[in-house]
Design a protein around this motif. Structure first.
Motif, short mmCIF file in Angstrom:
data_model
loop_
_atom_site.label_atom_id
_atom_site.label_comp_id
_atom_site.label_asym_id
_atom_site.label_seq_id
_atom_site.Cartn_x
_atom_site.Cartn_y
_atom_site.Cartn_z
N ARG A 40 0.83 -1.21 0.00
CA ARG A 40 0.00 0.00 0.00
C ARG A 40 0.86 1.25 0.00
NH1 ARG A 40 -2.78 -0.07 5.43
NH2 ARG A 40 -0.61 -0.38 5.91
N GLU A 43 2.70 1.69 -3.39
CA GLU A 43 1.74 2.20 -4.39
C GLU A 43 1.44 3.67 -4.16
OE1 GLU A 43 -0.61 -2.07 -4.61
OE2 GLU A 43 -1.52 -0.38 -3.58
N TYR A 47 2.20 6.85 -6.55
CA TYR A 47 1.08 7.68 -6.97
C TYR A 47 1.29 9.15 -6.60
CZ TYR A 47 -3.73 9.30 -7.53
OH TYR A 47 -4.86 9.99 -7.91
N THR A 69 0.94 -5.70 -8.02
CA THR A 69 -0.48 -5.70 -7.68
C THR A 69 -1.27 -5.05 -8.81
OG1 THR A 69 -0.41 -3.51 -6.63
CG2 THR A 69 0.10 -5.41 -5.22
N THR A 70 -2.57 -5.09 -8.69
CA THR A 70 -3.43 -4.41 -9.66
C THR A 70 -3.08 -2.93 -9.73
OG1 THR A 70 -5.21 -5.98 -9.22
CG2 THR A 70 -5.83 -3.90 -10.26
N ASN A 71 -2.85 -2.32 -8.57
CA ASN A 71 -2.52 -0.89 -8.54
C ASN A 71 -1.17 -0.59 -9.17
OD1 ASN A 71 -4.92 -0.24 -7.30
ND2 ASN A 71 -4.07 -0.35 -5.24
N THR A 72 -0.16 -1.42 -8.92
CA THR A 72 1.15 -1.15 -9.52
C THR A 72 1.09 -1.34 -11.04
OG1 THR A 72 1.94 -3.40 -9.09
CG2 THR A 72 2.49 -1.70 -7.45
N TYR A 74 -1.56 -0.72 -12.88
CA TYR A 74 -2.22 0.50 -13.36
C TYR A 74 -1.22 1.66 -13.39
CZ TYR A 74 -4.60 4.93 -13.25
OH TYR A 74 -4.95 6.22 -13.51
N LEU A 75 -0.46 1.82 -12.30
CA LEU A 75 0.50 2.92 -12.23
C LEU A 75 1.55 2.81 -13.33
CD1 LEU A 75 0.92 3.13 -8.36
CD2 LEU A 75 -0.01 4.92 -9.84
#
Length: 103
Positions: A40, A43, A47, A69-72, A74-75
């Motif tokens: 978290r 990420e 961000y 992860t899904t967030n990384t 996306y980033l």
């Protein structure tokens, strides 16, 4: 997760919501050193750097971490667009990010 990591995460998240991006960068930079395995915080650090406009540094934060992860994803896709990488590289990053949702 520790209470300390949770507290820094909340303070940094609220800083971003309040458009105190520089503060969020400082909080998450500290958190990344204290809790290097907390996805978290990694990420959120990337961000915050993205929001600040430090695209190369945001990319470096993601590359220094083994977190996937899904967030990384996306980033990485977003940074590929902002850094104007080749169309092939942008496409690959977007496919990886979207592939997360197909699993």
């Amino acid at each position: 997760m520790s209470r300390e990591a949770d507290a820094i995460y909340l303070v940094a998240s609220y800083s971003i919501q309040g458009f105190y991006i520089e503060k969020a960068v400082k909080y998450t930079e500290l958190a990344a050193h204290l809790f290097p395995k907390d996805s978290r915080l990694i990420e959120l650090h990337s961000y915050a750097l993205l929001l600040k406009g430090d695209f190369d540094e945001a990319e470096d934060v993601l590359n220094a971490s083994a977190i996937d992860t899904t967030n990384t994803k996306y980033l990485r896709a977003r940074l590929g667009m902002l850094r104007q990488l080749s169309a092939e590289e942008r496409g690959e990053r977007i496919r990886r990010a979207l592939g997360t949702y197909n699993n």
